[in-house]
Structure formats: structure tokens, C-alpha cells
Design a protein around this motif. Structure first.
Motif, short mmCIF file in Angstrom:
data_model
loop_
_atom_site.label_atom_id
_atom_site.label_comp_id
_atom_site.label_asym_id
_atom_site.label_seq_id
_atom_site.Cartn_x
_atom_site.Cartn_y
_atom_site.Cartn_z
N GLN A 24 0.83 -1.20 0.00
CA GLN A 24 0.00 0.00 0.00
C GLN A 24 0.87 1.25 0.00
N GLN A 25 2.00 1.16 0.66
CA GLN A 25 2.93 2.30 0.72
C GLN A 25 3.43 2.66 -0.68
N SER A 26 3.78 1.65 -1.49
CA SER A 26 4.29 1.93 -2.83
C SER A 26 3.19 2.44 -3.75
N ILE A 27 1.96 1.96 -3.55
CA ILE A 27 0.82 2.46 -4.33
C ILE A 27 0.55 3.91 -3.98
N ASP A 28 0.55 4.22 -2.70
CA ASP A 28 0.34 5.60 -2.24
C ASP A 28 1.44 6.52 -2.75
N ALA A 29 2.64 5.99 -2.86
CA ALA A 29 3.76 6.80 -3.35
C ALA A 29 3.55 7.20 -4.81
N VAL A 30 3.01 6.28 -5.61
CA VAL A 30 2.70 6.60 -7.01
C VAL A 30 1.66 7.71 -7.08
N VAL A 31 0.61 7.58 -6.29
CA VAL A 31 -0.45 8.60 -6.26
C VAL A 31 0.13 9.96 -5.88
N GLU A 32 0.98 9.98 -4.87
CA GLU A 32 1.56 11.25 -4.40
C GLU A 32 2.48 11.85 -5.45
N GLN A 33 3.28 11.03 -6.12
CA GLN A 33 4.18 11.54 -7.16
C GLN A 33 3.39 12.15 -8.31
N VAL A 34 2.34 11.46 -8.74
CA VAL A 34 1.52 11.98 -9.84
C VAL A 34 0.80 13.26 -9.40
N ARG A 35 0.27 13.25 -8.17
CA ARG A 35 -0.40 14.45 -7.65
C ARG A 35 0.55 15.65 -7.65
N HIS A 36 1.75 15.44 -7.14
CA HIS A 36 2.72 16.53 -7.07
C HIS A 36 3.09 17.03 -8.46
N ALA A 37 3.32 16.11 -9.38
CA ALA A 37 3.71 16.51 -10.74
C ALA A 37 2.60 17.31 -11.42
N CYS A 38 1.37 16.87 -11.24
CA CYS A 38 0.25 17.49 -11.96
C CYS A 38 -0.22 18.79 -11.32
N THR A 39 0.07 19.00 -10.05
CA THR A 39 -0.25 20.27 -9.41
C THR A 39 0.88 21.28 -9.54
N THR A 40 2.10 20.79 -9.73
CA THR A 40 3.27 21.67 -9.81
C THR A 40 3.62 22.02 -11.24
N TYR A 41 3.75 21.00 -12.09
CA TYR A 41 4.18 21.21 -13.48
C TYR A 41 3.05 21.03 -14.49
N GLY A 42 2.09 20.18 -14.16
CA GLY A 42 1.08 19.80 -15.15
C GLY A 42 1.59 18.77 -16.13
N PHE A 43 2.81 18.32 -15.94
CA PHE A 43 3.49 17.38 -16.84
C PHE A 43 4.29 16.36 -16.03
N PHE A 44 4.48 15.18 -16.59
CA PHE A 44 5.47 14.24 -16.08
C PHE A 44 5.83 13.21 -17.15
N GLN A 45 6.98 12.61 -16.98
CA GLN A 45 7.39 11.50 -17.84
C GLN A 45 6.89 10.21 -17.20
N LEU A 46 6.27 9.36 -17.99
CA LEU A 46 5.64 8.15 -17.49
C LEU A 46 6.40 6.90 -17.93
N VAL A 47 6.81 6.08 -16.95
CA VAL A 47 7.41 4.77 -17.23
C VAL A 47 6.65 3.73 -16.39
N GLY A 48 6.94 2.47 -16.65
CA GLY A 48 6.22 1.42 -15.94
C GLY A 48 4.77 1.33 -16.37
N HIS A 49 4.49 1.74 -17.61
CA HIS A 49 3.11 1.84 -18.12
C HIS A 49 2.61 0.55 -18.77
N GLY A 50 3.50 -0.37 -19.09
CA GLY A 50 3.08 -1.64 -19.65
C GLY A 50 2.91 -1.69 -21.15
N VAL A 51 3.13 -0.57 -21.85
CA VAL A 51 3.04 -0.57 -23.31
C VAL A 51 4.38 -1.01 -23.88
#
Length: 328
Positions: A24-51
């Protein structure tokens, strides 16, 4: 202002969010990283996406294959030949102008949306209808892989919406499925883009001029070995380069997401510098513009309402010149 090297767009591995054995800690960490990126920059580089890299390479080859067609064949499937206001097909260079004082974008595009049959009751309405396909490229090396990739992108964006929902302020009391209806029967234009190189740089003309995206979430695949994408960062009033990371996607928030979240998730200005010399640039952005009939009520409780389709259509009319008049 020049480009800034201190600030960088964060890279986020979202694989723990979909892993069955992640803590749960690692899942919450993903949510927090995305939240921070999208509130601060509006952008992020995405890896671990499965494509897979194979899928990414295949769609990039599709882009090159289309733009290698003679101009006469590209013009056979130009946007003005699409059904009604469906806005599909080829967009030549020099069409879109994002701001006064800038010249038209140098990019050229091939636009693909959700495949809606011509006999559907909604066909011909805004961003809804059959796609246009070049006759000289066999379906198995173009239409089929393009539509398969589009489907892959839709599933990826649905996953991102789940993460974004988890990152909203707890005081808003939003459910984890708050964004789900946005992706039901959505407008989801995907663009194959080509930026031809220029001999000299014109400070008033770009591959894509300074703008924000109109919809909810965009997912961009950049061609390896190229450059040009930059994001505006207000705290330092500078442009941040977004380098190509092989295998990664660039994710950004659009105006519709910013409106819906009352500015919490930031729709950031960005642009693409026209390449110089003899190097061409290709990219494939996927835009989740959303369910066009959906009325989004601001999630902070302020009561601001926006109908998705009208918002997107008006923004296109404002920037697309003569092509945009078809949408009026």
C-alpha cells in the motif's frame, strides 16, 4: 526567456499501482508523485506503463509511412473531407495559430478519432464520425495497428484517471471513480505528427506554438533522438525542456481537467521548437477530450459547470482558422 536546466519534469514509474503484490505504501507513493507533478508542473514523464516498445515503434512507423505519401494523396484525406464536424484526417502545415503575434504552426498532422459508423445517429456531430484512411496504404500496416494503438492508449489513460482521482484533496470527498464517466464513449483524437526541419529559426514560428491542451489528459510518444518540446514553469518564468526518454510517455493535464478540478491539476503552457538542419521530428499524442455530452461540475464545490463538447469545440474554432469554421 531561455530554457532552464535546473528544473526538470519528474519521471514516475506507475507499475506499483497495477501490481498485485505491491505494498500500500508503494501504491500511495505513485499517487503522491503523480499528484505533485500534476499540481506543480502539469506534466510528467511516465514509465512502468506496460506498453511494449514494439507497439511504440510500430505506431511511429505508421506516422512516417503516412507523411511519406505524396502531398496529393495526403490531401485526399484532408480534414475538410471528413463527415460534418467530425474533424478527422490530414491537417497541412500552416493551419493552427495559438496566439496573436505568432505565425501558424509548421507541424502537419493526421487525426484519428473513435471509429463511429456514418449511419450512427451522432455521426457528423462534433468530433464524432468515421475516420478517413489513405487508400494506398494497406490496412494491415496502417489502419489496423493505428486503431489497436489508440485502444491501448485509452486503457492507459483510464488507469491514469484512477491515479488522479486518488490524488484529489480529501476534503472534496471524491470517490475513486469520480473521473470514470469522462472516459465513457469519449472524444479521443490521436494525432500522427510530423515536424519538417527549417534552415533558420523564426522566433515567431514554432512546430507548435505556445498553448495549453483543450481536453482532459494527453499522452505523448516522442521519437527517440529528437528534441523540441518545452514546458512553461511560472515560478521561474522559464521554459523547461522535456527530453525524449526512450520507452517513456510524456503526460500532461489539459484545460478541461484544470476546470473540473478548480485549478488543482494544472494545464501547463507548452510548445515545440521547429527542428533545424535536416532532422525531421515525429510524435504521436493521444488526447482524452472526454465524453462530449458530460456536464462537469467543479469538484471543489464551487458549482462551476462546463459541458465538455462545447468547451473543446470552441477552443478549436478559436485556433484553427478556416478549418475551424467547419465546426461552427
Amino acid at each position: 526567456m531561455g530554457s532552464l536546466n535546473i528544473e526538470t519534469i519528474p519521471t514516475i514509474d506507475i507499475s506499483p499501482f497495477t501490481s498485485s503484490d505491491a505494498s500500500q505504501q508503494s501504491i500511495d507513493a505513485v499517487v503522491e508523485q503523480v499528484r505533485h507533478a500534476c499540481t506543480t508542473y502539469g506534466f510528467f514523464q511516465l514509465v512502468g506503463h506496460g506498453v511494449s516498445r514494439e507497439a511504440q515503434e510500430e505506431i511511429m512507423e505508421c506516422a512516417k509511412r503516412f507523411f511519406e505519401l505524396p502531398i496529393e494523396e495526403r490531401m485526399e484525406v484532408q480534414v475538410k473531407n471528413s463527415m460534418g464536424k467530425s474533424f478527422r484526417g490530414y491537417e497541412p502545415p500552416g493551419i493552427q495559430v495559438h496566439q496573436k503575434g505568432l505565425k501558424a504552426d509548421t507541424k502537419e498532422a493526421f487525426i484519428i478519432g473513435a471509429e463511429v459508423p456514418a449511419d450512427d445517429p451522432d455521426a457528423g456531430t462534433f468530433s464524432t464520425g468515421p475516420n478517413l484512411w489513405p487508400k494506398s496504404i494497406a490496412d494491415e500496416v496502417f489502419r489496423t495497428p493505428v486503431m489497436k494503438y489508440q485502444s491501448t492508449m485509452l486503457e492507459l489513460v483510464k488507469l491514469l484517471l484512477k491515479i488522479l482521482a486518488r490524488g484529489l484533496p480529501s476534503a472534496w470527498k471524491c470517490t475513486p471513480d469520480v473521473f470514470d464517466e469522462f472516459a465513457v464513449n469519449p472524444s479521443m483524437p490521436m494525432r500522427l505528427l510530423h515536424y519538417a526541419p527549417s534552415v533558420v529559426r523564426d522566433e515567431c514560428q514554432f512546430g507548435v506554438g505556445d498553448h495549453t491542451d483543450f481536453g482532459g489528459v494527453a499522452v505523448l510518444l516522442q521519437q527517440p533522438g529528437t528534441e523540441g518540446l518545452e514546458v512553461w514553469y511560472p515560478p521561474t518564468e522559464t521554459w523547461i525542456p522535456v527530453p525524449v526518454k526512450e520507452g517513456a510517455y510524456v503526460v500532461n493535464m489539459g484545460d478541461m481537467m484544470q476546470k473540473w478540478t478548480a485549478g488543482y491539476y494544472r494545464s501547463a503552457r507548452h510548445r515545440v521548437i521547429t527542428p533545424l538542419g535536416d532532422r525531421h521530428r515525429y510524435s504521436v499524442p493521444f488526447f482524452l477530450n472526454g465524453n462530449l455530452k458530460l456536464k462537469c461540475v467543479s469538484l471543489d464545490g464551487s458549482g462551476v459547470e462546463t459541458i465538455v463538447g462545447e468547451h473543446i469545440r470552441q477552443r478549436l474554432i478559436e485556433t484553427m482558422g478556416e478549418s475551424g469554421k467547419k465546426l461552427e
